[in-house]
Design a protein around this motif. Structure first.
Motif, PDB file in Angstrom:
ATOM      1  N   ILE A 138       0.845  -1.193   0.000  1.00 28.62           N
ATOM      2  CA  ILE A 138       0.000   0.000   0.000  1.00 28.62           C
ATOM      3  C   ILE A 138       0.875   1.236   0.000  1.00 28.62           C
ATOM      4  O   ILE A 138       0.628   2.185  -0.739  1.00 28.62           O
ATOM      5  N   ILE A 139       1.917   1.218   0.814  1.00 34.29           N
ATOM      6  CA  ILE A 139       2.863   2.329   0.866  1.00 34.29           C
ATOM      7  C   ILE A 139       4.085   1.908   0.059  1.00 34.29           C
ATOM      8  O   ILE A 139       4.884   1.085   0.507  1.00 34.29           O
ATOM      9  N   GLY A 140       4.205   2.419  -1.136  1.00 35.44           N
ATOM     10  CA  GLY A 140       5.306   2.020  -2.005  1.00 35.44           C
ATOM     11  C   GLY A 140       5.112   0.590  -2.476  1.00 35.44           C
ATOM     12  O   GLY A 140       4.005   0.126  -2.697  1.00 35.44           O
ATOM     13  N   SER A 141       6.215  -0.146  -2.604  1.00 33.06           N
ATOM     14  CA  SER A 141       6.146  -1.534  -3.062  1.00 33.06           C
ATOM     15  C   SER A 141       5.885  -2.456  -1.876  1.00 33.06           C
ATOM     16  O   SER A 141       5.911  -2.038  -0.727  1.00 33.06           O
ATOM     17  N   GLU A 142       5.660  -3.728  -2.171  1.00 31.79           N
ATOM     18  CA  GLU A 142       5.421  -4.705  -1.102  1.00 31.79           C
ATOM     19  C   GLU A 142       6.638  -4.894  -0.208  1.00 31.79           C
ATOM     20  O   GLU A 142       6.528  -5.419   0.896  1.00 31.79           O
ATOM     21  N   ASP A 143       7.802  -4.465  -0.646  1.00 32.53           N
ATOM     22  CA  ASP A 143       9.026  -4.597   0.140  1.00 32.53           C
ATOM     23  C   ASP A 143       9.275  -3.406   1.073  1.00 32.53           C
ATOM     24  O   ASP A 143      10.209  -3.427   1.865  1.00 32.53           O
ATOM     25  N   ASN A 144       8.448  -2.381   0.998  1.00 30.64           N
ATOM     26  CA  ASN A 144       8.622  -1.195   1.827  1.00 30.64           C
ATOM     27  C   ASN A 144       8.317  -1.544   3.289  1.00 30.64           C
ATOM     28  O   ASN A 144       7.234  -2.053   3.591  1.00 30.64           O
ATOM     29  N   PRO A 145       9.246  -1.305   4.209  1.00 29.12           N
ATOM     30  CA  PRO A 145       9.007  -1.660   5.609  1.00 29.12           C
ATOM     31  C   PRO A 145       7.832  -0.914   6.238  1.00 29.12           C
ATOM     32  O   PRO A 145       7.276  -1.368   7.241  1.00 29.12           O
ATOM     33  N   ALA A 146       7.426   0.200   5.668  1.00 31.12           N
ATOM     34  CA  ALA A 146       6.277   0.946   6.202  1.00 31.12           C
ATOM     35  C   ALA A 146       5.003   0.109   6.146  1.00 31.12           C
ATOM     36  O   ALA A 146       4.108   0.272   6.982  1.00 31.12           O
ATOM     37  N   ASN A 147       4.923  -0.822   5.199  1.00 32.52           N
ATOM     38  CA  ASN A 147       3.741  -1.671   5.077  1.00 32.52           C
ATOM     39  C   ASN A 147       3.572  -2.609   6.266  1.00 32.52           C
ATOM     40  O   ASN A 147       2.470  -3.087   6.525  1.00 32.52           O
ATOM     41  N   LEU A 148       4.646  -2.866   6.985  1.00 34.19           N
ATOM     42  CA  LEU A 148       4.546  -3.718   8.167  1.00 34.19           C
ATOM     43  C   LEU A 148       3.697  -3.075   9.256  1.00 34.19           C
ATOM     44  O   LEU A 148       3.151  -3.775  10.115  1.00 34.19           O
ATOM     45  N   LEU A 149       3.553  -1.760   9.216  1.00 31.14           N
ATOM     46  CA  LEU A 149       2.728  -1.068  10.202  1.00 31.14           C
ATOM     47  C   LEU A 149       1.262  -1.502  10.123  1.00 31.14           C
ATOM     48  O   LEU A 149       0.544  -1.424  11.117  1.00 31.14           O
ATOM     49  N   TYR A 150       0.839  -1.956   8.964  1.00 31.50           N
ATOM     50  CA  TYR A 150      -0.554  -2.414   8.816  1.00 31.50           C
ATOM     51  C   TYR A 150      -0.829  -3.676   9.632  1.00 31.50           C
ATOM     52  O   TYR A 150      -1.974  -3.988   9.907  1.00 31.50           O
ATOM     53  N   GLY A 151       0.209  -4.386  10.025  1.00 33.24           N
ATOM     54  CA  GLY A 151       0.024  -5.514  10.921  1.00 33.24           C
ATOM     55  C   GLY A 151      -0.580  -5.072  12.248  1.00 33.24           C
ATOM     56  O   GLY A 151      -1.324  -5.822  12.887  1.00 33.24           O
ATOM     57  N   GLY A 152      -0.282  -3.842  12.649  1.00 29.35           N
ATOM     58  CA  GLY A 152      -0.868  -3.296  13.863  1.00 29.35           C
ATOM     59  C   GLY A 152      -2.378  -3.149  13.760  1.00 29.35           C
ATOM     60  O   GLY A 152      -3.102  -3.336  14.747  1.00 29.35           O
ATOM     61  N   VAL A 153      -2.869  -2.826  12.579  1.00 25.15           N
ATOM     62  CA  VAL A 153      -4.317  -2.704  12.366  1.00 25.15           C
ATOM     63  C   VAL A 153      -4.969  -4.070  12.580  1.00 25.15           C
ATOM     64  O   VAL A 153      -5.989  -4.180  13.274  1.00 25.15           O
ATOM     65  N   LEU A 154      -4.363  -5.094  12.006  1.00 28.30           N
ATOM     66  CA  LEU A 154      -4.901  -6.440  12.169  1.00 28.30           C
ATOM     67  C   LEU A 154      -4.821  -6.892  13.618  1.00 28.30           C
ATOM     68  O   LEU A 154      -5.736  -7.547  14.128  1.00 28.30           O
ATOM     69  N   LEU A 155      -3.742  -6.529  14.292  1.00 24.13           N
ATOM     70  CA  LEU A 155      -3.586  -6.872  15.701  1.00 24.13           C
ATOM     71  C   LEU A 155      -4.674  -6.209  16.546  1.00 24.13           C
ATOM     72  O   LEU A 155      -5.263  -6.853  17.420  1.00 24.13           O
ATOM     73  N   VAL A 156      -4.967  -4.956  16.273  1.00 26.34           N
ATOM     74  CA  VAL A 156      -6.043  -4.251  16.981  1.00 26.34           C
ATOM     75  C   VAL A 156      -7.367  -4.985  16.779  1.00 26.34           C
ATOM     76  O   VAL A 156      -8.126  -5.205  17.730  1.00 26.34           O
ATOM     77  N   ALA A 157      -7.647  -5.390  15.540  1.00 30.19           N
ATOM     78  CA  ALA A 157      -8.912  -6.065  15.241  1.00 30.19           C
ATOM     79  C   ALA A 157      -9.006  -7.423  15.929  1.00 30.19           C
ATOM     80  O   ALA A 157     -10.040  -7.760  16.521  1.00 30.19           O
ATOM     81  N   VAL A 158      -7.952  -8.216  15.882  1.00 24.01           N
ATOM     82  CA  VAL A 158      -7.984  -9.562  16.455  1.00 24.01           C
ATOM     83  C   VAL A 158      -8.033  -9.524  17.984  1.00 24.01           C
ATOM     84  O   VAL A 158      -8.856 -10.195  18.612  1.00 24.01           O
ATOM     85  N   VAL A 159      -7.170  -8.713  18.586  1.00 21.39           N
ATOM     86  CA  VAL A 159      -7.149  -8.617  20.049  1.00 21.39           C
ATOM     87  C   VAL A 159      -8.457  -8.011  20.554  1.00 21.39           C
ATOM     88  O   VAL A 159      -9.042  -8.482  21.526  1.00 21.39           O
ATOM     89  N   GLY A 160      -8.944  -6.990  19.872  1.00 20.71           N
ATOM     90  CA  GLY A 160     -10.203  -6.372  20.269  1.00 20.71           C
ATOM     91  C   GLY A 160     -11.378  -7.334  20.190  1.00 20.71           C
ATOM     92  O   GLY A 160     -12.239  -7.361  21.072  1.00 20.71           O
ATOM     93  N   ALA A 161     -11.407  -8.152  19.131  1.00 24.58           N
ATOM     94  CA  ALA A 161     -12.491  -9.134  18.992  1.00 24.58           C
ATOM     95  C   ALA A 161     -12.419 -10.170  20.109  1.00 24.58           C
ATOM     96  O   ALA A 161     -13.454 -10.588  20.640  1.00 24.58           O
ATOM     97  N   ALA A 162     -11.217 -10.575  20.476  1.00 21.74           N
ATOM     98  CA  ALA A 162     -11.063 -11.547  21.562  1.00 21.74           C
ATOM     99  C   ALA A 162     -11.491 -10.943  22.893  1.00 21.74           C
ATOM    100  O   ALA A 162     -12.199 -11.584  23.678  1.00 21.74           O
TER     101      ALA A 162
END
Length: 162
Positions: free
Chosen positions: A63-87
């Motif tokens: 989403i941010i640059g290419s798939e190799d851009n480390p900034a894209n790893l920040l989106y893992g936090g969004v998924l973490l918020v969703a999964v932990v919040g659902a639990a």
């Protein structure tokens, strides 16, 4: 791959895509059946669709640059918020409404945080990332509204087998 040489999937790519699609479908079946109301099922569908698309797009092209851009790893936090919040919410509509709202906020903050950390040049690509990110924020907010409606209407009456 049959129509263009720009896409070259290997066995791992097909296995990952299959796992992602199967896992999302299974999660929908397991979670959506708990709520009973249409609003709850819609919220589950929108939340899972946002998560699926976030992983798929981020893994495929980034989403941010290419798939190799480390900034894209920040989106893992969004998924973490969703999964932990659902639990934490124990899949209850009221808690899931708050969780989806938190995921929308996290989604909104990711590109802003990436701008602060990596300080790229501001150009039309940056505007595009912010615009594309807004689509995901909208899906998370739609899920939050659906769960809010589901919590306001209460659970559906239990069906009897007779």
């Amino acid at each position: 791959m049959r129509f263009t040489q720009e896409v070259q999937w290997d066995l791992f790519d097909f296995a990952f895509a299959g796992f992602l699609l199967f896992g999302t479908g299974l999660a929908f079946e397991l979670v959506a059946g708990r709520g009973g109301t249409t609003a709850y099922r819609l919220g589950v569908g929108m939340g899972l669709a946002a998560a699926l698309l976030l992983v798929w797009v981020n893994g495929a092209v980034g989403i941010i640059g290419s798939e190799d851009n480390p900034a894209n790893l920040l989106y893992g936090g969004v998924l973490l918020v969703a999964v932990v919040g659902a639990a934490v919410a124990r899949l209850r509509a009221r808690g899931l409404a708050r969780t989806m709202l938190a995921a929308a906020l996290a989604q909104f903050l990711v590109p802003l945080l990436a701008l602060i950390i990596w300080r790229p040049e501001l150009d039309w690509g940056t505007v595009g990332v912010l615009g594309f990110n807004t689509i995901f924020v909208g899906i998370w907010l739609g899920a939050a509204l659906s769960f809010r409606r589901a919590s306001a209407t209460g659970p559906a009456p239990a069906h009897r087998l007779a």
